[in-house]
Design a protein around this motif. Structure first.
Motif, PDB file in Angstrom:
ATOM      1  N   LEU A  76      -0.395  25.233  27.753  1.00  0.00           N
ATOM      2  CA  LEU A  76       0.349  25.886  28.836  1.00  0.00           C
ATOM      3  C   LEU A  76       1.008  27.167  28.347  1.00  0.00           C
ATOM      4  N   GLU A  77       1.322  28.049  29.265  1.00  0.00           N
ATOM      5  CA  GLU A  77       2.020  29.291  28.968  1.00  0.00           C
ATOM      6  C   GLU A  77       3.527  29.078  29.155  1.00  0.00           C
ATOM      7  N   ARG A  79       5.419  30.747  31.084  1.00  0.00           N
ATOM      8  CA  ARG A  79       5.716  30.868  32.515  1.00  0.00           C
ATOM      9  C   ARG A  79       4.533  30.323  33.304  1.00  0.00           C
ATOM     10  N   ASP A  80       4.859  29.644  34.402  1.00  0.00           N
ATOM     11  CA  ASP A  80       3.775  29.109  35.238  1.00  0.00           C
ATOM     12  C   ASP A  80       3.230  30.202  36.152  1.00  0.00           C
ATOM     13  N   GLU A  81       2.313  29.825  37.042  1.00  0.00           N
ATOM     14  CA  GLU A  81       1.657  30.817  37.907  1.00  0.00           C
ATOM     15  C   GLU A  81       2.620  31.484  38.894  1.00  0.00           C
ATOM     16  N   THR A  82       3.762  30.873  39.178  1.00  0.00           N
ATOM     17  CA  THR A  82       4.742  31.484  40.086  1.00  0.00           C
ATOM     18  C   THR A  82       5.735  32.379  39.336  1.00  0.00           C
ATOM     19  N   GLY A  83       5.650  32.411  38.011  1.00  0.00           N
ATOM     20  CA  GLY A  83       6.569  33.226  37.216  1.00  0.00           C
ATOM     21  C   GLY A  83       7.785  32.454  36.734  1.00  0.00           C
ATOM     22  N   GLN A  84       7.891  31.202  37.150  1.00  0.00           N
ATOM     23  CA  GLN A  84       9.008  30.352  36.708  1.00  0.00           C
ATOM     24  C   GLN A  84       8.805  29.964  35.248  1.00  0.00           C
ATOM     25  N   ALA A  86       8.384  27.706  32.270  1.00  0.00           N
ATOM     26  CA  ALA A  86       7.897  26.327  32.139  1.00  0.00           C
ATOM     27  C   ALA A  86       8.915  25.487  31.390  1.00  0.00           C
TER      28      ALA A  86
END
Length: 145
Positions: A76-77, A79-84, A86
């Motif tokens: 995982l990165e 930040r998730d796909e919404t920019g939040q 992780a």
């Protein structure tokens, strides 16, 4: 604090240590014993400030490194796909907290020993100052009568 203040002033929490700094009132006719007490309190505050600033800085850095390594291990990165940002679950963070406390156990024990020593000295000095003030008050009372 204003020049006419006769009290200690407590400031907002320090951003590194989370401790509230104290600006100690210095009476105009401070006795040598009262000065020793004030200086002991100031030194205790400075020691606490240094310890907790270092501790919190290490905690934040190690926590960030732990989160990054766990997220990378999961693929995982940060930040998730919404920019939040992780996050890890509570169990994973509990592992970090346990490890951090275990690694720093000796530092905490040394800090606690030093804290008790400093505060015993401060308490002893406070007793001496209270006794000296009481005797001074009794002498003044005796002269007045």
């Amino acid at each position: 604090p204003p020049a006419h203040s006769c009290n200690d002033w407590i400031g907002p929490p320090d951003k590194h240590s989370n401790l509230r700094p104290v600006i100690f009132y210095v009476p105009p006719e401070e006795s040598p014993l009262e000065r020793r007490l004030r200086e002991a309190r100031q030194e205790a505050q400075a020691c606490d400030q240094r310890f907790w600033a270092r501790h919190n800085r290490a905690f934040r850095q190690e926590k960030e490194e732990f989160i990054c390594s766990r997220l990378k291990a999961k693929g995982l990165e940060m930040r998730d796909e919404t920019g939040q940002k992780a996050a890890l679950n509570a169990e994973e963070m509990a592992d970090f907290y346990k490890d951090f406390l275990s690694k720093n156990f000796r530092k905490h024990m040394q800090y606690n020993r030093d804290w008790y020593k400093r505060n015993f000295t401060i308490t002893f000095l406070m007793g001496q100052v209270a006794l000296a003030r009481a005797l001074r008050w009794l002498r003044w009372k005796k002269k007045s009568v």
